[in-house]
Design a protein around this motif. Sequence first.
Motif, PDB file in Angstrom:
ATOM      1  N   ARG A 116      20.946  33.466   4.246  1.00 12.53           N
ATOM      2  CA  ARG A 116      20.003  33.020   5.431  1.00 12.53           C
ATOM      3  C   ARG A 116      18.699  34.255   5.321  1.00 12.53           C
ATOM      4  O   ARG A 116      17.815  34.229   6.021  1.00 12.53           O
ATOM      5  N   ALA A 117      19.094  35.195   4.577  1.00 12.31           N
ATOM      6  CA  ALA A 117      17.994  36.355   4.321  1.00 12.31           C
ATOM      7  C   ALA A 117      18.453  36.827   2.762  1.00 12.31           C
ATOM      8  O   ALA A 117      19.661  36.696   2.386  1.00 12.31           O
ATOM      9  N   VAL A 147       6.847  34.172  -3.690  1.00 14.54           N
ATOM     10  CA  VAL A 147       7.539  33.902  -2.323  1.00 14.54           C
ATOM     11  C   VAL A 147       7.254  34.837  -1.335  1.00 14.54           C
ATOM     12  O   VAL A 147       6.772  34.508  -0.111  1.00 14.54           O
ATOM     13  N   ARG A 148       7.287  35.851  -1.700  1.00 10.39           N
ATOM     14  CA  ARG A 148       7.229  37.329  -1.103  1.00 10.39           C
ATOM     15  C   ARG A 148       5.910  37.447  -0.682  1.00 10.39           C
ATOM     16  O   ARG A 148       5.364  37.813   0.377  1.00 10.39           O
ATOM     17  N   ILE A 188       7.711  24.032   4.931  1.00  6.55           N
ATOM     18  CA  ILE A 188       6.943  23.226   5.536  1.00  6.55           C
ATOM     19  C   ILE A 188       5.588  23.002   4.893  1.00  6.55           C
ATOM     20  O   ILE A 188       4.987  22.165   4.808  1.00  6.55           O
ATOM     21  N   LYS A 189       5.085  24.325   4.338  1.00  4.36           N
ATOM     22  CA  LYS A 189       3.703  24.099   3.855  1.00  4.36           C
ATOM     23  C   LYS A 189       3.731  23.934   2.230  1.00  4.36           C
ATOM     24  O   LYS A 189       2.682  23.907   1.694  1.00  4.36           O
ATOM     25  N   HIS A 190       4.957  23.463   1.744  1.00  6.09           N
ATOM     26  CA  HIS A 190       4.995  23.036   0.387  1.00  6.09           C
ATOM     27  C   HIS A 190       4.361  24.243  -0.585  1.00  6.09           C
ATOM     28  O   HIS A 190       3.774  23.744  -1.508  1.00  6.09           O
ATOM     29  N   LEU A 191       4.724  25.381  -0.185  1.00  7.56           N
ATOM     30  CA  LEU A 191       4.610  26.372  -0.953  1.00  7.56           C
ATOM     31  C   LEU A 191       5.489  26.836  -2.091  1.00  7.56           C
ATOM     32  O   LEU A 191       6.707  26.983  -1.757  1.00  7.56           O
ATOM     33  N   ASN A 192       5.144  27.315  -3.260  1.00  4.94           N
ATOM     34  CA  ASN A 192       6.376  27.861  -4.133  1.00  4.94           C
ATOM     35  C   ASN A 192       7.607  26.965  -4.136  1.00  4.94           C
ATOM     36  O   ASN A 192       8.960  27.665  -4.210  1.00  4.94           O
ATOM     37  N   LYS A 215      13.455  32.282   8.003  1.00  6.00           N
ATOM     38  CA  LYS A 215      12.516  31.646   8.373  1.00  6.00           C
ATOM     39  C   LYS A 215      11.129  31.803   7.597  1.00  6.00           C
ATOM     40  O   LYS A 215      10.185  30.704   7.758  1.00  6.00           O
ATOM     41  N   LEU A 216      11.039  32.741   6.701  1.00  3.79           N
ATOM     42  CA  LEU A 216       9.894  32.670   5.855  1.00  3.79           C
ATOM     43  C   LEU A 216      10.016  31.598   4.833  1.00  3.79           C
ATOM     44  O   LEU A 216       8.932  30.821   4.320  1.00  3.79           O
ATOM     45  N   ILE A 217      11.202  31.375   4.432  1.00  2.91           N
ATOM     46  CA  ILE A 217      11.515  30.265   3.449  1.00  2.91           C
ATOM     47  C   ILE A 217      11.287  28.923   3.913  1.00  2.91           C
ATOM     48  O   ILE A 217      10.455  28.090   3.523  1.00  2.91           O
TER      49      ILE A 217
END
Length: 998
Positions: free
Chosen positions: A344-345, A394-395, A329-333, A322-324
């Motif tokens: 999935r994790a 990412v983290r 969605i926000k085009h980060l990293n 979900k964090l990924i």
Amino acid sequence: MSKVELPLPVARPTRRQTPPATDLDAFETALRRRVHGEVRFDDGTRAAYSTDASNFRQVPVGVVVPRHPDAAAEAVAVACEFDVPVLSRGGGTSLAGQATNTALVIDWSKYCHRLESVDAAAGICVVQPGIVLDELNRQLADTGLRFGPEPATHMNCTLGGMIGNNSCGATAQRTGKVVDNIARLEVLLYDGTRFWCGSTTDTDHTTIEDGGGRRAEVYRQLRALRDTYSEQIRDRFPDIPRRVSGYNLDSLLDEHRFDVAGLLVGSESTLVTVLRAELKLVPVLPERTLVVLGYPDVAAAADAVPAVLAHEPVALEGIDAKLIRDQQIKHLNTEALAELPEGRAFLMVQFAAHTRDEVERKGRALLDGLHDDPHQPDVAFLDDPAHEQQLWQVREAGLGATAHVPGKPDTFEGWEDSAVPPARLGTYLRRLTALYEKFGYASDTGPSLYGHFGQGCVHTRIPFDLYTADGVATYRRFMLEAADLVVELGGSLSGEHGDGQSRGELLPKMFGTDLVCAFGQLKAIFDPGNRMNPGKVIAPDGLDEHLRLGGDWAPATGQDLYFRYPHDGGSFAQAANRCVGVGRCRQHHNNGGQVMCPSYQVTGEEEHSTRGRARLLFEMLDGHADGPIHDGWRSPAVKDALDLCLACKGCKTDCPANVDMATYKAEFLAHHYARRPWRRPRSHLALGWLPLISQLVGRARLARVVNTLTHTPGLARAATRVAGVADREIPRFAPQTLQRWFTARPRPTNPGARGTVLLWPDTFTNHFHPHIGLAAVRVLEDAGWRVELPTRPLCCGLTWISTGQLATAKKVLRRTVAALAPHLRAGGLVVGLEPSCAAVFRSDAPELFPEHQDVRRLASQTHTLAELLADHSPGYRPPDLSRSGRTTTTTLAQVHCHQHAVLGFDPDQRLLAEAGVQVEPLESGCCGLAGNFGFEPGHERISEDCAERALLPRLRQADPSTTTVLADGFSCRTQIHQLDHTGHQPVHLAELLATGLT
């Protein structure tokens, strides 16, 4: 339990009110007379400091910005005389409400940031509380040492704040919490008692006792407190790596050598004021490698933690899908996400050592051990430092990535840092997920789970409904049950961010009534009058009190807005509420090429950060009865805070919550001057109406006359005074506009095999630098495009937008879009040479007219020159500029802020690489001119200081004869031309490419 005389506080003392207004006037006067620093009781400052990164809000009495620790001590002395509460504040990123209070706020971050001494042999240093962690470690770099704990906010958190919260971060896997890295503290009690403290031998204790006075009394009572509760401390304090909740009474035990400094770490400004800190340093381990393990779900990843811990990583982080997804969605990293294995994790396992062989051996040992792992993870082994850093981002982006995700409800702190024994982490995550489902917080778009899995600490932001009374009640019930769960599993309510107000009232569940009574007695030892950050940790206000939102939040609505705020439901209130307080705008260096926030980097003022301005706008909406700002759009306090916003749009991209202060500033100015245009500065008229003025000059062929008037001594000064602009060189008009040249040129014989592209004649290229347009025409035609220009005088409206003349801007844009509609509806592309104008088409126009189909076409069909050639011209090869005489040894790029924020520079780098040019993007942030900003009176110093932070020093280092300076922005080229005296002549990408054409 033995009986001993200890000061016993009442269970929940009545909050004493601050002195009446007349006393506050006298209080302010006394502070100004006695404190060497800045004393601020104005509404704007109080609004800017009214909240931190938490759910809570309390307007301070006033703010003191001391110039040195002794000045802070004097401010506390004055507060004591007037019986005013005190709150120390560092970076203001606290997530539990401990950095907001109705008190005198002491902000250490602007001046008290010295590294006072370093003893490399002993591995210690002494710092003032306001020093930022990254800056400390930057100054320590030559010693081979660093301060170990490193929260995700390391680029802007202060050591004082870290001490107050007992911060940790991913590196705590190796180095422990802040409490494990403090040698001594110099502390000040509210009553003025001041001393250094640390671990205390029997001899030390005797010496202190013999000295008598208040310090001796404190130590006697602390020893009695320790003796009374030592058995319960050992029994009730969870034996886990991440116990941050409660006071550190365990530091008084014999095994910790009666460490009073350790006791005070994590006390959240409720016991003492920290004046200086002596820190323990750890050796830098230069070699690192990262192993990423993929699992089918986050609980399975947690189950694997104990086996991974056996390999002794220096960091062990967990993230879920979900964090990924939120980051996608926000085009980060985006590049880093592509490096992840299947799953999935994920567990991110970092090893570090002094040599490459050693670190690779540790990584391989883990991989070998995974053969016996029943969880069978998918593996990615990264030994490229650049890729490792990207994945680490990412983290670290967790908090920002999970706030204000499009298509998802807003998420909030509250239960964002609980911790349990690592061996029970999988069980905890499964039961926590079930709790989400019970309270209606779980769904496909529900909370992500991530954190410091190696130490059992879990971060999450939950979609609490903090807008309604029922939602707040549900939030409260969830918190109570979540606390029961973590206590049942032997964990801590807080594993990193502290108790503050979020978890203060839950402490009896974790520690029992006796130990909470001990906490109260400790509070009474140091602060018997409850004047140090009252209402936090001990005798706390409720977790549903003082909410920044809450069921009674009622901001002004029904404004007739110019921008439509499509990402915030059409609400300016929601837009202003985007800021989650993470403080990325308070960076002191342009790390990673980030732009925001240039004015904060120069002034160090909270109200000049994106966060500070967002707070003022939030308070301006007057959603609370005790709000300091009651004059809405007319507010001079908000106007003053926004005045030094360069409208660079850096925050639109760099801010994790995508706050767009440039847009908010334009909206505010439009309303601030509505129905009273005579109050507008003359500079708004001269600079805002520059496109029309330029068209008149060009049509009448008055360029030479105007240039003479504006560049003749005496006349030039008179011209700037009449126009109301700053006394700096006015750019020269070109003798022939781009449009006039294009109309007169012979039509090319090349039919344009790729089709027709419309070259946008922005005001700056058309009237000031038409040679760039000429170069662009050559390059585009060489690439196989047929070029057209509008024949009519058109404008994107940029200058009207940036000066807040939005009614005119919308009229101008409507006219432009109507003129371009036939080309757009036929699928034609538009090329913008000026980044700020292209950004209007791509960003501002859709936010002004989100439902206008031709505006949508314009946004999607507008490209930079590099984008057109690199991404929309299949098979195109740029000219080879690496041939002798075609390029210089060094190519530096000053990337325009709007290009950074809206358009992107990656296509430029790819295109230049194909042309044989290796470009160095300058990490200079905004050049400081920023369109009209640098030409407005009163901004000259800020404009120049922005340029002096990185841009001008780097240019002075570069030899103009061997260096090309690439600057697509008219503002950037103008700033370099006027302030750089080393002879650099900045060029546009079109000019550089054109040099390679025969």
